[in-house]
Design a protein around this motif. Sequence first.
Motif, PDB file in Angstrom:
ATOM      1  N   ALA A 464       0.858  -1.186   0.000  1.00 59.57           N
ATOM      2  CA  ALA A 464       0.000   0.000   0.000  1.00 59.57           C
ATOM      3  C   ALA A 464       0.894   1.237   0.000  1.00 59.57           C
ATOM      4  N   VAL A 465       1.014   1.877  -1.152  1.00 61.97           N
ATOM      5  CA  VAL A 465       1.876   3.052  -1.303  1.00 61.97           C
ATOM      6  C   VAL A 465       0.993   4.220  -1.718  1.00 61.97           C
ATOM      7  N   GLY A 466       0.999   5.272  -0.916  1.00 57.83           N
ATOM      8  CA  GLY A 466       0.143   6.411  -1.273  1.00 57.83           C
ATOM      9  C   GLY A 466       0.193   7.521  -0.253  1.00 57.83           C
ATOM     10  N   LEU A 467      -0.951   8.192  -0.082  1.00 59.52           N
ATOM     11  CA  LEU A 467      -1.007   9.444   0.664  1.00 59.52           C
ATOM     12  C   LEU A 467      -2.115   9.424   1.707  1.00 59.52           C
ATOM     13  N   TYR A 468      -1.965  10.279   2.689  1.00 59.85           N
ATOM     14  CA  TYR A 468      -3.079  10.677   3.529  1.00 59.85           C
ATOM     15  C   TYR A 468      -3.882  11.706   2.735  1.00 59.85           C
ATOM     16  N   LEU A 469      -5.185  11.529   2.710  1.00 56.95           N
ATOM     17  CA  LEU A 469      -6.045  12.443   1.954  1.00 56.95           C
ATOM     18  C   LEU A 469      -7.146  12.950   2.870  1.00 56.95           C
ATOM     19  N   ASP A 470      -7.310  14.242   2.901  1.00 59.54           N
ATOM     20  CA  ASP A 470      -8.440  14.819   3.620  1.00 59.54           C
ATOM     21  C   ASP A 470      -9.165  15.776   2.682  1.00 59.54           C
ATOM     22  N   ASP A 471     -10.396  16.107   3.044  1.00 57.30           N
ATOM     23  CA  ASP A 471     -11.140  17.086   2.256  1.00 57.30           C
ATOM     24  C   ASP A 471     -10.545  18.467   2.489  1.00 57.30           C
ATOM     25  N   LEU A 472     -10.616  19.321   1.483  1.00 56.29           N
ATOM     26  CA  LEU A 472     -10.263  20.710   1.712  1.00 56.29           C
ATOM     27  C   LEU A 472     -11.170  21.286   2.797  1.00 56.29           C
ATOM     28  N   PRO A 473     -10.634  22.074   3.720  1.00 53.33           N
ATOM     29  CA  PRO A 473     -11.486  22.591   4.805  1.00 53.33           C
ATOM     30  C   PRO A 473     -12.611  23.494   4.321  1.00 53.33           C
ATOM     31  N   THR A 474     -12.497  24.027   3.107  1.00 53.94           N
ATOM     32  CA  THR A 474     -13.562  24.901   2.602  1.00 53.94           C
ATOM     33  C   THR A 474     -14.906  24.174   2.524  1.00 53.94           C
ATOM     34  N   HIS A 475     -14.882  22.850   2.332  1.00 54.74           N
ATOM     35  CA  HIS A 475     -16.145  22.109   2.281  1.00 54.74           C
ATOM     36  C   HIS A 475     -16.854  22.167   3.630  1.00 54.74           C
ATOM     37  N   ALA A 476     -16.112  22.025   4.711  1.00 50.83           N
ATOM     38  CA  ALA A 476     -16.722  22.106   6.044  1.00 50.83           C
ATOM     39  C   ALA A 476     -17.153  23.538   6.347  1.00 50.83           C
ATOM     40  N   TRP A 477     -16.340  24.519   5.959  1.00 49.69           N
ATOM     41  CA  TRP A 477     -16.672  25.908   6.274  1.00 49.69           C
ATOM     42  C   TRP A 477     -17.971  26.352   5.616  1.00 49.69           C
ATOM     43  N   PHE A 478     -18.149  25.940   4.357  1.00 46.04           N
ATOM     44  CA  PHE A 478     -19.313  26.428   3.604  1.00 46.04           C
ATOM     45  C   PHE A 478     -20.359  25.343   3.383  1.00 46.04           C
ATOM     46  N   ARG A 479     -20.192  24.201   4.097  1.00 47.20           N
ATOM     47  CA  ARG A 479     -21.175  23.111   4.095  1.00 47.20           C
ATOM     48  C   ARG A 479     -21.490  22.627   2.685  1.00 47.20           C
ATOM     49  N   THR A 480     -20.438  22.382   1.934  1.00 45.18           N
ATOM     50  CA  THR A 480     -20.612  21.834   0.585  1.00 45.18           C
ATOM     51  C   THR A 480     -20.199  20.368   0.577  1.00 45.18           C
ATOM     52  N   ASP A 481     -20.764  19.608  -0.342  1.00 46.47           N
ATOM     53  CA  ASP A 481     -20.534  18.162  -0.411  1.00 46.47           C
ATOM     54  C   ASP A 481     -19.154  17.883  -1.026  1.00 46.47           C
ATOM     55  N   PRO A 482     -18.255  17.190  -0.305  1.00 52.16           N
ATOM     56  CA  PRO A 482     -16.918  16.937  -0.842  1.00 52.16           C
ATOM     57  C   PRO A 482     -16.818  15.683  -1.695  1.00 52.16           C
ATOM     58  N   THR A 483     -17.920  14.976  -1.916  1.00 48.83           N
ATOM     59  CA  THR A 483     -17.833  13.649  -2.553  1.00 48.83           C
ATOM     60  C   THR A 483     -17.197  13.722  -3.936  1.00 48.83           C
ATOM     61  N   ALA A 484     -17.637  14.665  -4.769  1.00 44.35           N
ATOM     62  CA  ALA A 484     -17.084  14.753  -6.126  1.00 44.35           C
ATOM     63  C   ALA A 484     -15.594  15.028  -6.085  1.00 44.35           C
ATOM     64  N   ALA A 485     -15.162  15.902  -5.179  1.00 45.44           N
ATOM     65  CA  ALA A 485     -13.736  16.200  -5.069  1.00 45.44           C
ATOM     66  C   ALA A 485     -12.955  14.977  -4.620  1.00 45.44           C
ATOM     67  N   ARG A 486     -13.531  14.195  -3.696  1.00 48.96           N
ATOM     68  CA  ARG A 486     -12.869  12.965  -3.247  1.00 48.96           C
ATOM     69  C   ARG A 486     -12.687  11.986  -4.393  1.00 48.96           C
ATOM     70  N   VAL A 487     -13.767  11.779  -5.134  1.00 51.38           N
ATOM     71  CA  VAL A 487     -13.706  10.810  -6.237  1.00 51.38           C
ATOM     72  C   VAL A 487     -12.653  11.230  -7.249  1.00 51.38           C
ATOM     73  N   CYS A 488     -12.647  12.503  -7.611  1.00 58.88           N
ATOM     74  CA  CYS A 488     -11.690  12.964  -8.605  1.00 58.88           C
ATOM     75  C   CYS A 488     -10.257  12.874  -8.093  1.00 58.88           C
ATOM     76  N   ALA A 489     -10.047  13.228  -6.825  1.00 60.16           N
ATOM     77  CA  ALA A 489      -8.700  13.160  -6.268  1.00 60.16           C
ATOM     78  C   ALA A 489      -8.212  11.718  -6.207  1.00 60.16           C
ATOM     79  N   MET A 490      -9.040  10.822  -5.718  1.00 65.04           N
ATOM     80  CA  MET A 490      -8.614   9.424  -5.601  1.00 65.04           C
ATOM     81  C   MET A 490      -8.457   8.778  -6.968  1.00 65.04           C
ATOM     82  N   THR A 491      -9.288   9.168  -7.915  1.00 65.50           N
ATOM     83  CA  THR A 491      -9.138   8.641  -9.276  1.00 65.50           C
ATOM     84  C   THR A 491      -7.804   9.078  -9.863  1.00 65.50           C
ATOM     85  N   ALA A 492      -7.438  10.341  -9.668  1.00 62.81           N
ATOM     86  CA  ALA A 492      -6.155  10.821 -10.182  1.00 62.81           C
ATOM     87  C   ALA A 492      -4.994  10.070  -9.547  1.00 62.81           C
TER      88      ALA A 492
END
Length: 769
Positions: A464-492
């Motif tokens: 298992a070679v990779g990274l720690y990944l967290d959502d950008l904090p802006t999603h929590a600040w402005f209550r936006t759904d991070p799912t699309a960003a997660r999928v795109c980041a992990m896909t990349a």
Amino acid sequence: MIRLLFVCGIVAAIGALAVTGVEAGKTALDPRAIAEAGSDAEIVVAGDNRSGAPAVIVLRVDDARSSDYWSRSNIERRVPAGPFRFRIPVAELRTPRGRPIDRGSITLALVFSPAEAVDIEEVGVESPAPLASSHGAVLALDLGAPGSPVFPGFKPLTPDSPLLAGTSLAARQRPGADALISDGIEGVERVTLAPGPGRWRVVLWTEDPGEWEYLPHALERRIKINGRAVLERRLTPDRWIRDIYLAGREAEWVPGMTAWDAIGAGRGGRIETEVEIEADGGRIAIELAGSDRSATFLSGLLVFPAADTHVAAEVERRRRIRFDETWRVAPIPRQEADLGAERVDALPAAPGTPLFLTVEGDGVSVVAPSLNGRRLPTWHHAGYWRLTRPDTAATLLVPDDRHLRGDADRLPAHPALPRRHTITVRVPTDALPGVYEGRIDRDGGSVRFSIRVLASSLPPAGAAVGLYLDDLPTHAWFRTDPTAARVCAMTALRQLGLTGIAPPLATPGDADRDLALLDDAALARDLGFTAPLLAYTPFKRATDKTRLATIDRLLSGAGTPLFWSAADEISNHGDDLDGLRRALTEVRLYAPDIRLAGHLNAERDAAVADAFDAVLVNSGYGLTESRLADLRRRVAHVSLYNLDRPRLAAGAYLWRTGLDGYLQWHARMPTADPFDPTDGREADVAWLPPTGDDCPDVPDIDRGLIRMADGITDLRWLRWLDLQASQNATAAALRDEIRRRVPADWNAAKSLSDRNLSDIRQRIVALAR
């Protein structure tokens, strides 16, 4: 030669005396000089670094309560070769855990450098001259908590001052070298001043620079002075992200820029205006309001006669001097590009692996390599020059183009430095063998290249070679759904070949959050990451840990088993190891099947290693063959983390040691402003820098990500060689030669350059062909 510095200013001169018993190479400062210093006094250190390389200068101060590293003040500055001078506010003398040093009971104050060829020539305490005006008084106030650093020439203004009015006034202390803006007061609704009749210039510093993942984000902010608006800001979340959060993304470094030019001058939220007071008894009333409490933050204010414009300029001059003394800029490191010729033929690549090419130039565009009309997926990135902070606590900034912009086609030519472009060609697992022809066009000509897709099929990485990944904090600040960003980041990350991840996971606590955790883990599994996944935050954040047994069974039943991180860099906090072992034993009483993980980064942490089912170790733990072998006997799953040579760690070293994986911190860890490396206790770390788009066609990435991906390809070729060695004497001989060439001790292995690693891979590829 050592010269002790005596400076006269607003406070009487304070001497520095030699202290008996001080070791050679260390310069002592008389404790009385610190004890008697004023609130804006600074310790000044100057000298000459003759080592020819960057060197660390340490200020150590002990008081009566000091017994070890954690109970004394240890302040480091990293300086380049040559003369140096820097200042440290006396009020910054705190232990690593934040306790202020008792200036009345100092037992030892030393300045020294671990490097031998460093001369400490001046050490002393300086009390700067006050700000002066020829037309009247100057009122300079630095807001903050009692005892916090006060900017030179300013007076402290604390929450209990009658000049301030507001609900729940709260002082904020942030990391940073600028004493004027690194602290302030939140909740200020009104400041009332009485400078007397006349025309006054008023300067406010209004920005809270934040810390860790927090950057204040008031969308509405209003400031009035005597009823007249001097600031009216009303933004949408998208506009705030673009104009404030991502502002630094468009600020490219140019040679000759100091840290102040590139970073410091843009921080502080400076507002300046003029006010007329016509008679005695008149007031300057400053009112602050906005959409949340962060809109009522104030760090400093300055009032002076309007005719003396030099007063404000003097403050900025003092800020510049101190910022540039603290944040020195290293020489530009040597840069390399792969493609300089007009044609590069038959670059070998196996199906399922990426290939990386670099080229310098302007006006670059790419024609993806193709064979019989079938193109290989291709990314085009351009290096963007920034000042980076390469080490956690480093104060020496390094110019680097490691930020690879995915919008390469819109970047202009750099006015002074070559623009390096990185071409990533991904060879799909079903790519037909053969030669794929491509082209890179640039000003002044083209480079034709071809990629030979081999018939050899490589085994998976097996780790298992990779990274720690967290959502950008802006999603929590402005209550936006991070799912699309997660999928795109992990896909990349998967497209680059990464196999491991510590994904963003919900914190268990109720039925909804438990279900969200299951969904989060399933997303990472479905995108192809190796299980068990590392759950970095949920265990530590869960308030009811008795629920973990049920949740862990559900996760395992769903095919998404986790390693629950239960202890993070234990020795950094001086934790009681026996107490930690008892706590983990208690967890296993109600969750006997739970898999617990720990991050170990000190030799003493070995004492509790067998309390975990998985451990992650870095160089601080001691990556020697004997220590790793002992760890493997005691712990079922051992991985590496946070090493400074990602290609080596992900590839040849991981293969040589036989460990289970390697995770690097961090895909996204912005420390406050994501493009200011100076505004936190640690550097910004973002191998997926924010772009303002949750799913860009080509993501911005850090050059370290490419090195890690190259290491995974190395690892897969080495695994292929292992398989061949069981039936081919030539392969066995090559494998044994490589094992001798790659030491199992990390410090020795680091002598292998990336060029050496490429040579090792090419020898295996030659065997495969």
